[in-house]
Design a protein around this motif. Structure first.
Motif, mmCIF file in Angstrom:
data_model
loop_
_atom_site.group_PDB
_atom_site.id
_atom_site.type_symbol
_atom_site.label_atom_id
_atom_site.label_comp_id
_atom_site.label_asym_id
_atom_site.label_seq_id
_atom_site.Cartn_x
_atom_site.Cartn_y
_atom_site.Cartn_z
ATOM 1 N N GLN A 292 15.857 0.958 10.812
ATOM 2 C CA GLN A 292 16.312 0.586 9.294
ATOM 3 C C GLN A 292 17.454 0.518 9.096
ATOM 4 O OE1 GLN A 292 13.568 3.396 7.339
ATOM 5 N NE2 GLN A 292 12.344 1.850 6.676
ATOM 6 N N GLN A 293 18.348 1.509 9.475
ATOM 7 C CA GLN A 293 19.958 1.467 9.653
ATOM 8 C C GLN A 293 20.505 0.314 10.352
ATOM 9 O OE1 GLN A 293 22.264 5.004 9.192
ATOM 10 N NE2 GLN A 293 20.442 6.243 9.404
ATOM 11 N N ALA B 289 19.932 -2.593 7.723
ATOM 12 C CA ALA B 289 21.055 -2.191 6.669
ATOM 13 C C ALA B 289 22.241 -2.765 7.022
ATOM 14 C CB ALA B 289 20.978 -0.691 6.198
ATOM 15 N N ARG B 290 22.826 -2.369 8.144
ATOM 16 C CA ARG B 290 24.147 -2.546 8.489
ATOM 17 C C ARG B 290 24.401 -4.119 8.666
ATOM 18 N NH1 ARG B 290 23.858 2.461 10.879
ATOM 19 N NH2 ARG B 290 25.172 3.780 9.623
ATOM 20 N N ARG C 75 23.978 -6.336 5.440
ATOM 21 C CA ARG C 75 25.263 -6.193 4.712
ATOM 22 C C ARG C 75 26.581 -6.868 5.119
ATOM 23 N NH1 ARG C 75 27.036 0.076 4.756
ATOM 24 N NH2 ARG C 75 24.859 0.130 4.125
ATOM 25 N N ARG D 172 22.010 -10.508 -1.773
ATOM 26 C CA ARG D 172 21.571 -9.188 -1.339
ATOM 27 C C ARG D 172 20.457 -9.431 -0.531
ATOM 28 N NH1 ARG D 172 25.885 -6.180 -1.295
ATOM 29 N NH2 ARG D 172 26.865 -6.154 -3.447
ATOM 30 N N VAL E 55 17.299 -7.944 1.192
ATOM 31 C CA VAL E 55 16.576 -6.336 1.337
ATOM 32 C C VAL E 55 15.461 -6.675 2.130
ATOM 33 C CG1 VAL E 55 15.124 -4.962 -0.238
ATOM 34 C CG2 VAL E 55 17.430 -6.139 -1.224
ATOM 35 N N PHE E 56 15.291 -5.848 3.119
ATOM 36 C CA PHE E 56 14.251 -5.980 3.993
ATOM 37 C C PHE E 56 13.291 -4.837 3.802
ATOM 38 C CE2 PHE E 56 16.137 -8.197 8.019
ATOM 39 C CZ PHE E 56 16.486 -9.437 7.377
ATOM 40 N N MET F 180 10.370 3.750 -1.718
ATOM 41 C CA MET F 180 10.417 4.812 -2.519
ATOM 42 C C MET F 180 9.298 5.918 -2.058
ATOM 43 S SD MET F 180 13.312 4.632 -3.801
ATOM 44 C CE MET F 180 14.119 5.348 -5.159
ATOM 45 N N PHE G 262 15.612 1.851 -4.408
ATOM 46 C CA PHE G 262 16.630 1.941 -3.246
ATOM 47 C C PHE G 262 16.159 1.431 -1.972
ATOM 48 C CE2 PHE G 262 19.403 5.309 -5.245
ATOM 49 C CZ PHE G 262 19.719 4.665 -6.504
ATOM 50 N N SER G 263 17.055 0.684 -1.164
ATOM 51 C CA SER G 263 16.555 0.232 0.116
ATOM 52 C C SER G 263 17.739 -0.047 0.933
ATOM 53 C CB SER G 263 16.064 -1.133 -0.075
ATOM 54 O OG SER G 263 16.967 -2.169 -0.751
ATOM 55 N N MET G 264 17.836 -0.300 2.130
ATOM 56 C CA MET G 264 18.838 -0.689 3.110
ATOM 57 C C MET G 264 19.764 0.481 3.258
ATOM 58 S SD MET G 264 17.723 -3.699 4.143
ATOM 59 C CE MET G 264 18.916 -4.811 4.663
ATOM 60 N N LEU G 265 19.322 1.511 3.249
ATOM 61 C CA LEU G 265 20.042 2.801 3.482
ATOM 62 C C LEU G 265 20.662 3.277 4.783
ATOM 63 C CD1 LEU G 265 20.478 5.618 2.148
ATOM 64 C CD2 LEU G 265 18.435 6.500 3.074
ATOM 65 N N THR G 266 21.949 3.394 4.756
ATOM 66 C CA THR G 266 22.727 4.024 5.867
ATOM 67 C C THR G 266 23.189 5.498 5.257
ATOM 68 O OG1 THR G 266 24.823 2.724 5.224
ATOM 69 C CG2 THR G 266 23.253 1.686 6.502
ATOM 70 N N ARG H 106 24.700 4.781 1.757
ATOM 71 C CA ARG H 106 25.035 3.653 1.144
ATOM 72 C C ARG H 106 23.686 3.075 0.894
ATOM 73 N NH1 ARG H 106 27.057 -1.872 1.494
ATOM 74 N NH2 ARG H 106 29.025 -2.179 0.275
ATOM 75 N N TYR I 82 21.386 -0.258 -1.194
ATOM 76 C CA TYR I 82 21.020 -1.384 -2.140
ATOM 77 C C TYR I 82 20.162 -0.839 -3.440
ATOM 78 C CZ TYR I 82 23.089 -5.179 0.798
ATOM 79 O OH TYR I 82 24.042 -5.861 1.506
#
Lengths: 128, 128, 128
Positions: A2-3, A6-7, A10, A64, A66-67, B69, C67-71, C83, C85
């Motif tokens: 997932q990270q 996200a990276r 972004r 943005r 969003v996955f 979530m 919240f999504s795309m968390l790093t 960080r 979205y």
């Protein structure tokens, strides 16, 4: 994983075309059901992204990616097959935010250093 | 756990009613605040989904269930209590995508093989 | 980490101002690009949230922070830099749900018991 996404996304949302293209392998393929032909190779991916970003350079809006709903299946030779849902949200200057599109993204990822590169991506936009 | 939900809801979005119903236990219950009575048992769940899919068979639109979530709390006898937010996105043929609904989903999951089955699901739609 | 955010933002969506404020450190800071000054300290955070909730007390609508795309990047002294979205969905009584805003949330988290507290949050709303 997932990270990684996200990276990666972004970079695209921050309009960093070259860095985004470098998340693909040199021979990476990017296919979409809204494109007549896949993009073949990192250079072709970078060029297409640059063109897209130039086309929207005068549009002060924030995208943005969003996955969500990610699944990961190990493949041969250390690769991974992933599948996720993708939403693109767009906020113009002054708002409001809107849902721009919904799609499914299917990747083949290969290990690279302590991370991953995209060898093959297929994006199926809903409603097409 | 996230992959369980990704796989489960993909079945529904791909209109595979029988396979979706088989992610519930034989005596699984599916309650919603928009339904007068819970569905009791896998057969009732399958029948309700089949009716829903038949009702929308002529509507060429793509639904996507996006769960987020997520929290997971271990329960007795190996079960899990989960809670997540749910969005349903809908894209008609030709687009554009739209946010269809927001809800909260609360599940009781029980282990089954190397995965999980839903013994009880309660979906609370926002705005009801 | 995802469960921390799921639990934290659920408190806000359920209008539990005091409990939400207690997810910040005593000297926690909450900065937003839509606010002229950051909120400094848990009491200021709690007071601002209470005011917001009072202002919308007569509006029977349900908010959901997604919240999504968390790093997550480890920082000094056991802290974490995160960080993600953020989407806020709003459903008025009777529906339909709508996307209210898109933002980026950057946190500095510090360990607290077996969980975390927010020492610094910066929310950048898109389109501002």
């Amino acid at each position: 994983m997932q990270q990684f996404y996200a990276r990666q996304m972004r970079l695209l949302d921050e309009r960093r075309a070259e860095e985004w293209a470098r998340t693909f392998t040199e021979d990476g393929v990017f296919a979409q059901n809204i494109a007549p032909e896949p993009l073949r190779g990192r250079d072709a991916v970078a060029a297409a992204v640059r063109r897209n970003l130039e086309r929207t350079a005068d549009t002060p809006e924030q995208r943005r990616h969003v996955f969500s709903m990610l699944t990961v299946v190990p493949g041969p030779d250390g690769s991974l097959s992933t599948r996720c849902y993708a939403q693109v949200l767009v906020t113009p200057a002054g708002g409001p935010a809107r849902l721009h599109l919904s799609a499914v993204c299917e990747d083949e990822l290969v290990p690279h250093g302590d991370g991953w590169l995209v060898r093959h991506r297929r994006v199926e936009h809903d409603g097409v």
